[in-house]
Structures are given as C-alpha cells and as structure tokens.
Design an enzyme around this catalytic site. Structure first.
Site, short mmCIF file in Angstrom:
data_model
loop_
_atom_site.label_atom_id
_atom_site.label_comp_id
_atom_site.label_asym_id
_atom_site.label_seq_id
_atom_site.Cartn_x
_atom_site.Cartn_y
_atom_site.Cartn_z
N ARG A 190 1.69 -72.99 -0.73
CA ARG A 190 1.05 -73.64 0.42
C ARG A 190 1.81 -73.37 1.70
O ARG A 190 2.99 -73.03 1.68
CB ARG A 190 0.94 -75.15 0.20
CG ARG A 190 2.29 -75.88 0.13
CD ARG A 190 2.08 -77.37 -0.08
NE ARG A 190 3.32 -78.13 -0.02
CZ ARG A 190 4.06 -78.47 -1.07
NH1 ARG A 190 3.69 -78.09 -2.28
NH2 ARG A 190 5.16 -79.18 -0.93
N ASN A 195 5.41 -73.73 3.40
CA ASN A 195 5.80 -75.08 3.81
C ASN A 195 7.27 -75.12 4.23
O ASN A 195 7.64 -75.75 5.22
CB ASN A 195 5.55 -76.00 2.61
CG ASN A 195 5.71 -77.47 2.88
OD1 ASN A 195 4.97 -78.28 2.32
ND2 ASN A 195 6.67 -77.87 3.68
N GLY A 245 0.95 -81.52 6.28
CA GLY A 245 2.08 -82.19 6.90
C GLY A 245 1.95 -83.71 6.88
O GLY A 245 2.94 -84.42 6.99
N GLN A 249 1.85 -74.87 6.05
CA GLN A 249 1.84 -76.12 6.80
C GLN A 249 1.04 -75.88 8.08
O GLN A 249 0.59 -74.75 8.32
CB GLN A 249 3.27 -76.59 7.11
CG GLN A 249 3.84 -77.54 6.09
CD GLN A 249 5.07 -78.31 6.60
OE1 GLN A 249 5.84 -77.83 7.41
NE2 GLN A 249 5.25 -79.52 6.09
N GLU A 289 13.47 -89.95 11.12
CA GLU A 289 12.30 -89.11 10.84
C GLU A 289 11.03 -89.71 11.42
O GLU A 289 10.15 -89.02 11.92
CB GLU A 289 12.16 -88.93 9.33
CG GLU A 289 10.94 -88.17 8.88
CD GLU A 289 10.71 -88.27 7.39
OE1 GLU A 289 10.02 -87.40 6.85
OE2 GLU A 289 11.21 -89.23 6.76
N GLU A 292 7.01 -91.58 -0.34
CA GLU A 292 7.61 -91.43 -1.67
C GLU A 292 9.12 -91.30 -1.61
O GLU A 292 9.76 -91.03 -2.61
CB GLU A 292 6.99 -90.21 -2.37
CG GLU A 292 7.19 -88.91 -1.61
CD GLU A 292 6.41 -87.75 -2.22
OE1 GLU A 292 5.64 -87.97 -3.18
OE2 GLU A 292 6.57 -86.62 -1.75
N ARG A 320 17.40 -85.49 3.32
CA ARG A 320 17.05 -84.80 2.08
C ARG A 320 16.42 -83.43 2.35
O ARG A 320 16.19 -82.65 1.42
CB ARG A 320 16.09 -85.67 1.25
CG ARG A 320 14.68 -85.72 1.80
CD ARG A 320 13.86 -86.86 1.23
NE ARG A 320 13.43 -86.65 -0.13
CZ ARG A 320 12.24 -86.17 -0.49
NH1 ARG A 320 11.39 -85.77 0.44
NH2 ARG A 320 11.91 -86.09 -1.77
N ASP A 361 1.69 -86.08 4.64
CA ASP A 361 1.80 -86.48 3.24
C ASP A 361 2.63 -87.77 3.17
O ASP A 361 3.84 -87.69 3.22
CB ASP A 361 2.38 -85.37 2.37
CG ASP A 361 3.60 -84.69 2.98
OD1 ASP A 361 3.80 -84.72 4.21
OD2 ASP A 361 4.34 -84.09 2.19
N ARG A 398 3.70 -81.22 -8.13
CA ARG A 398 4.73 -80.58 -7.32
C ARG A 398 6.10 -80.77 -7.98
O ARG A 398 6.44 -81.90 -8.38
CB ARG A 398 4.77 -81.19 -5.91
CG ARG A 398 3.57 -80.88 -5.04
CD ARG A 398 3.64 -81.67 -3.74
NE ARG A 398 3.60 -83.09 -3.98
CZ ARG A 398 4.26 -84.01 -3.27
NH1 ARG A 398 5.06 -83.64 -2.28
NH2 ARG A 398 4.15 -85.29 -3.55
N GLU A 410 8.99 -81.01 -6.71
CA GLU A 410 9.84 -81.91 -5.94
C GLU A 410 9.36 -83.36 -5.99
O GLU A 410 10.01 -84.25 -5.43
CB GLU A 410 9.96 -81.44 -4.49
CG GLU A 410 8.74 -81.65 -3.62
CD GLU A 410 7.66 -80.59 -3.75
OE1 GLU A 410 6.80 -80.52 -2.84
OE2 GLU A 410 7.65 -79.83 -4.75
#
Length: 514
Positions: free
Chosen positions: A181, A172, A289, A183, A475, A490, A123, A291, A254, A256
């Site tokens: 923001r 970011n 980072g 990172q 990931e 999320e 994504r 999150d 946010r 997104e």
C-alpha cells in the site's frame, strides 16, 4: 532503475514463529517485533526456535531479546528544555529525528534508503510518506537556523524518487510490511516545495517519478470489467471520468497489528464479514492515513463494519488533481511524448467531478462518495476542506464550507477532525497537524483570513501549552478539552513529532509581521 522483486515481510520470513510471537503478547505493541532485527539469518533463528521451544524452561521473550535487536522508541531518552521556546525546541530536535542513509539489515524489515531523512518519532522509526511533506514545511522554515535542512529536504525527495524507481510507487513507509500500500500522494507537493527553493527545473528532474506515481494510482483504469465501476485504485464515474479510491489487495492481517486484527476477526464473522474482506478494508484505511476513523465505517462504533475501499475519498482526488496539474506543468517544459493537454483534460474532468460528486448543497460541505451504494456518505470531516486547499471549490462553495467550519469544527485548541464522537483516533475530539495546515491554507485561498488566523492561533497555543507541561510535541492533540489527553487508536499517543514540528514552524511564521 529496473523494478526489483519485493523483499519479504516478517510474517512471510518467520511463518509460525512470527504468529507465536504476535499472538503470545510478548510485546504490548505489535509493531515492536516486526521492527526487530535478527542477529542471524531468519532460517537459523527459526531452526533454533524449533529446538528451544520444546525445553521446559523456554521463555519466548528471553529468546527474542537474545536473538534479535529490539528497537527503542525514537528520542525516548531525550530530555527537553522547557525554558526555551517551542520553535527552538523543534530546531534542536531535528537531529534526534534524523536517520542517516541506511545500511541493509539481514532479515530486518527496514528498506534501506540512500539519503538521510526525518522519522516522525516515538514508535515510528522509519520514513512515512505523507508525514514527510508536513515535516518538510518545517524544514523549509528552518533553512537559516538548521544548516542541513536543505540537505534533508533534498534527501527525502530523492528517497521517495528511489522508492518509486525500485517499487513503482511510494510505500506507506520504508518497511517490507508496507509494500502492498501507499499513502496520500503528496509527492507532487514535495517536488514543488523543493522547486520553490531550488528553481522550476526541479519539476522536469522528477518528471519520470511523477509519471510513475500517477501510473500507480491509475493502474486499474483499463482493467475495469464490463458492468463494474471499481478495479484496484480506480473508480469509473462515466465513460470519460475516472476517480480514485484507497485499496490494498493483501487478504491477511497487517504484520504490525497482527494480534489486534486476529481478535477483530471473530467479531466481524459474527456480523457476516469475511476475514479477507475485513483485512482489505483495514489496509485501505491505512493507505488513507486516517487509520482509523468512523469516516470509513457503516456503524461509527464498529470497526468490524469498516468498508474503506467502497469509498471515493474527496481528499485523495484533490491530491491527484494536484498531481495532474503538476504533470501538466512539468511536461510543458520538455519534449515528453505525453503532452500538457493530456493532463489538462484529465485535471479538468477531475475538477468538475469533485465539484459535482462530492458537494452537498444541503449540508454546505464536501462529502466522500460511496461507489457501491452510489451516494454520498453522511459524515462531515476535514477531508471536505481539501477542495479549498487546492482551489477547486467555487467561491460560493467555499463560503458555505467556511461557515460550517466556524460553527462546528473550530474548537478551543484548533480544528477537530470529524464531528463523530467515536473511539477512533481520527475522530472527535482529536486534532492533527496536517489537517490544521490544510484548513488554514484553504481558508486563506478564499479570503477568510480572520477565521484562518483564529484556528492557527488556537492550535499554536495548545502546542505551546502541552510543550511547557510535558516537554513534548505530540502526534495529535485533544482540541476540544486541552485538560484531557487524546484518545482512540491502537497505540498510545506518540511524541516527537515530525509533522507537528513542521506545521508548527510553518504556522508560526505567519504570526510574525513581514
């Protein structure tokens, strides 16, 4: 280059239409719509929507797919050959994760970058700031096997320099909805990585951008009100010492993750948390980072009690220490009006503060610091290893961190991120590639090679096992029980995956005899 006004994000461009889409559960992932590109101007799309939505047969998803280019996941159709080694698979995958220089898209959220770059995958269809350093570690190891590796490393550094020149900082990622923001600040490490390939003059070439990066993080220093200790990203420790925190002053959900954060608002209100405060702390966590992690919570099981911006994170301040050292090195080679001594004194004070403020002699570990309560936070996390990575810890501190790592953090598949068993993805039982590298090199720096090798070998074996079973580089991984998938977060686990690929290749190099 003169700083330009920021382009509008999708929530600003589309207003009520944006809210209708994100709250209408059109896509399972809220990021899908904000990455979609309208086929006509936003004003025309809104006008058409206002006309069409009143019709009895109106279908919102059909409207979007008719009037927008909806993105697919990166490399979603790529079929891996699991008969090859993991390293060969990664080297074949670089092209799939590469985006060429961007063309501006009317109404789209992507910020066009002038040079090719690697995206994480899945994504994540854009460049991400701190991901890119760990991706570059792998590209550096691929210089002989992947002909355009140096071009990609150079291009990614130049893209970040471009973003600094344009916006005054590195967002970011290259999306309009990331422009409030940053990172974790790895730009100095990226520049030094390139300098290791191209020569020391690289530092002076990027000195203007390195200074602007530093100015961004220190912007609130002269604005801290009397009697207070926090402003923007700066925390006043004493009259001579200033440290930093993560922060974002945009008091809205946010784009997104709009639906999830609107839904969280009711829970927060019941606990007495104002929505704008909740959103600020969530966005600050995204800048970190991590999150999300219980590291940022008052209650490890309640995201509504997140208060990231209250914390002085140990890892952030280690990164800024490195930036100060890099600026000291770079200015020593120039006639810059800022002398090396200026940055030497700043880095010396920061180093002393890191050793004193974050160190806990009872736990034998480095902790974050709560600037509001003026005490250390209780959580043990791999952020506490950054002082070893940057050679800030004393030998006695490093020895105690080493013991804690061996006893508590080392698991079957590598280093677990925290010892807290929550529902968040930056907690137990998950392990993440960038932190595997930080621990490995941190232990190496203080002579704990055997333990470093053990963590490295377990992580590589887990990566190999998952690749052979799925054809994917992930990931994140469950390092506690390799038979189970990762949890929390999320969104589902993503494959690709830029920083996992990079760290794998870099760690693999150290398993081979010289």
């Amino acid at each position: 280059m003169t700083k330009q006004s920021n382009p509008l994000s999708p929530d600003q461009l589309f207003g009520q239409f944006f809210r209708d889409v994100q709250l209408g559960h059109v896509f399972t992932d809220s990021k899908t719509f904000v990455d979609s590109v309208p086929k006509s101007s936003p004003a025309e799309v809104i006008a058409l929507y206002d006309t069409e939505k009143t019709k009895p047969d109106f279908d919102l998803e059909t409207f979007i797919r008719t009037n927008f280019r909806v993105p697919e996941k990166v490399a979603s159709n790529y079929v891996s050959d699991t008969s090859v080694s993991t390293a060969e698979h990664i080297n074949r995958l670089w092209d799939r994760l590469t985006r060429q220089a961007d063309t501006p898209e009317m109404g789209g959220s992507r910020i066009a970058l002038p040079f090719p770059y690697i995206v994480p995958g899945g994504r994540f269809r854009e460049i991400f700031y701190w991901d890119s350093y760990f991706t570059m570690l792998g590209l550096q190891e691929s210089l002989e096997t992947t002909p355009n590796s140096l071009e990609l490393i150079q291009g990614m550094v130049d893209n970040f320099a471009y973003l600094i020149d344009r916006f005054g900082f590195i967002p970011n990622g290259n999306r309009t909805y990331f422009l409030s923001r940053s990172q974790p600040p790895y730009f100095s490490l990226m520049v030094k990585l390139l300098a290791a390939i191209e020569g020391h003059d690289v530092l002076t070439k990027y000195l203007p951008q390195l200074k602007r990066e530093y100015d961004f993080w220190m912007a609130g220093k002269s604005l801290i009100p009397d009697g207070q200790n926090l402003h923007q990203r700066v925390v006043k420790i004493d009259t001579q010492t200033y440290l930093n925190r993560y922060w974002d002053n945009t008091p809205t959900p946010r784009p997104e993750a709009y639906r999830q954060e609107i839904e969280l608002t009711d829970e927060a209100k019941e606990m007495g948390v104002k929505p704008e405060v909740l959103y600020m702390h969530i966005r600050a966590a995204c800048e970190s980072g991590w999150d999300f992690s219980s590291r940022w919570f008052s209650d490890p099981n309640s995201m509504a009690l997140i208060h990231t911006a209250d914390f002085v994170p140990v890892d952030l301040n280690c990164l800024l220490y490195d930036l100060e050292l890099t600026l000291q090195d770079a200015t020593s080679q120039t006639d810059d009006s800022t002398t090396p001594d200026d940055f030497e004194s700043l880095s010396t004070r920061r180093k002393q503060a890191i050793q004193q403020l974050f160190w806990n002699d009872e736990t034998g570990f480095f902790h974050d610091y709560d600037a509001v309560t003026k005490q250390q936070t209780p959580y043990l996390t791999l952020a506490g290893v950054f002082p070893l990575f940057f050679n800030i810890a004393t030998s006695e501190q490093a020895a105690r961190v080493h013991e804690r790592l061996k006893d508590d953090f080392l698991q079957a598949g590598g280093w677990v991120t925290t010892l807290e068993r929550s529902s968040q993805q930056w907690d137990w039982p998950n392990g993440w590639a960038p932190l595997q590298w930080i621990v490995y090199r941190g232990l190496q720096n203080y002579g704990f090679q055997e333990t470093a090798n053990e963590g490295r070998d377990r992580w590589l074996a887990l990566n190999d096992k998952v690749f052979k079973a799925t054809g994917k580089m992930m990931e994140k991984y469950n390092v506690v029980d390799a038979s189970l998938t990762t949890g929390g977060g999320e969104y589902p686990n993503q494959d690709g995956f830029g920083w996992t690929n990079g760290v794998y290749l870099r760690l693999l190099k150290d398993t081979k005899p010289i």
